[in-house]
Enzyme design. Structure first.
Site, short mmCIF file in Angstrom:
data_model
loop_
_atom_site.label_atom_id
_atom_site.label_comp_id
_atom_site.label_asym_id
_atom_site.label_seq_id
_atom_site.Cartn_x
_atom_site.Cartn_y
_atom_site.Cartn_z
N CYS A 105 0.81 -1.22 0.00
CA CYS A 105 0.00 0.00 0.00
C CYS A 105 0.85 1.28 0.00
CB CYS A 105 -0.94 0.02 1.21
SG CYS A 105 -2.05 -1.40 1.31
N HIS A 164 -9.70 1.47 -2.87
CA HIS A 164 -8.30 1.26 -2.50
C HIS A 164 -7.56 0.50 -3.60
CE1 HIS A 164 -4.74 0.61 -0.30
NE2 HIS A 164 -5.13 -0.25 0.62
#
Length: 385
Positions: free
Chosen positions: A87, A341
């Site tokens: 991430c 996301h």
């Protein structure tokens, strides 16, 4: 002399949930138009780019940054690097670009993140012997010790239980994220940072909706109990997107004869990447931000706006509470809960959003973005208008 990194342009695609508007596009096909937009906005010639760095988390090899660079028409001589810190990848790419410029190793770098959840390869473990079959897997190990490599959603639920952050409070946070995103969409239907892809002309982030507390509380619980559990409504959805910025040396910017898209190019003040317990990923960005603030003798109130990753509502809530950030400065246009996301692109999206938010502030205003990654990683980056 140390070169001061400036962000000469900042662009991104819209964010589309997995299987949505961008379902047919590979990650490099999302990133190439972003590269082209950065060059058009800034007036920088393709041959003036020294390096391309993109973060990506879901591809099983290759170098999608190089594919995107070539697809965007950059000369063959321009090198490209793909990095994977999950991430954190997109924000780490920008931090790496700033280091290159600050050190004098480069004067013009395109950096960001790209991810296509929709087109990510199916991954399998190769059998050890001819008598065994390949075994498919959804994610790699993020720590070599199974007991320190929990499912991320389970870890988020454990954090909520430890801090006693109720399911209702998490739902309220998610509702607010969607509401901010919808309000921004109403005020500015076509955000200035968005690149519209001709093959999939999505003009806004697609996921935000009129979520209510009652609806959020009815969402299935993924981990934890009814008191503090993490639900479908309080976890960011899997998504596709690309985002990038054009990082240049101050001298390079001064030499440009054409005007840029940004009236006052933001300065990258500094950034920090930190490691922490892999089983407690959510809190690592707190350490990264505290380290960054301490290095520059800053306080939370010194930052006008903040872009915090919302992979889980509880993660963002715990980070904000630990740092003492004012609520009205956090994710003003909504966060990943209302947007989605796209793993490797998410950190770069935070940076692009922060650049846009700083345009509404006075000269000298500062902003900060931060994100956590599986395996116990966290990155924070500070900008100044």
């Amino acid at each position: 002399m140390t070169a001061h990194p400036l962000i000469l342009a900042a662009r991104r695609t819209a964010v589309a949930p997995r299987g949505g508007a961008f379902r047919a596009l590979q990650a490099d096909e999302l990133a190439a138009p972003v590269i082209e937009a950065l060059l058009l906005d800034s007036g920088v010639e393709r041959a003036s780019v020294d390096h391309v760095i993109f973060g990506n988390a879901l591809y099983g090899g290759g170098n999608p940054a190089r594919l995107a660079a070539l697809r965007a028409g950059l000369p063959d001589c321009v090198p490209a690097l793909t990095l994977d810190t999950q991430c954190c990848s997109g924000l780490d790419a920008i931090l790496m670009a700033s280091h290159l410029v600050r050190s004098g190793a480069a004067r013009c770098v395109i950096a960001g993140g790209m991810e296509s959840y929709s087109r990510a390869p199916i991954r399998m473990h190769r059998p050890a012997t001819s008598k065994e079959e390949p075994v498919a897997y959804d994610r790699p190990s993020f720590a070599p010790f199974p007991e320190r490599d929990p499912d991320l959603t389970v870890a988020a639920a454990d954090l909520a239980a430890e801090l006693q952050i109720s399911r209702r409070a998490q739902a309220d946070y998610a509702v607010q994220s969607h509401a901010k995103a919808l309000a921004t969409r109403k005020q500015a239907p076509g955000l200035a940072e968005l690149v519209i892809l001709p093959v999939a002309p999505l003009e806004q982030d697609a996921f935000a909706r009129s979520l209510t507390q009652a609806t959020a509380l009815r969402a299935p619980i993924l981990a934890g109990d009814r008191g503090t559990g993490v639900s479908v409504a309080t976890v960011a959805v899997e998504a596709d997107a690309a985002a990038a910025v054009l990082v240049v040396a101050e001298g390079f910017a001064q030499e440009l004869s054409s005007s840029t898209s940004l009236p006052a190019p933001p300065v990258i003040l500094d950034g920090v990447s930190r490691g922490g317990p892999p089983e407690d990923t959510a809190r690592v960005p707190i350490d990264a931000m505290r380290t960054l603030l301490a290095a520059h003798d800053k306080k939370p109130e010194d930052f006008a706006c903040l872009e915090l990753m919302e992979a889980y509502a509880v993660q963002a809530m715990a980070t904000a509470a630990a740092m003492g950030w004012p609520e009205d400065s956090i994710n003003r246009s909504g966060g990943a809960l209302g947007r989605g996301h796209p793993i490797g692109a998410s950190g770069a999206i935070l940076a692009v959003r922060l650049v846009q938010e700083l345009q509404h502030e006075v000269d000298g205003a500062q902003g900060l973005c931060s994100i956590a990654a599986a395996g116990g990683l966290g990155t924070a980056l500070a900008f100044m208008r």
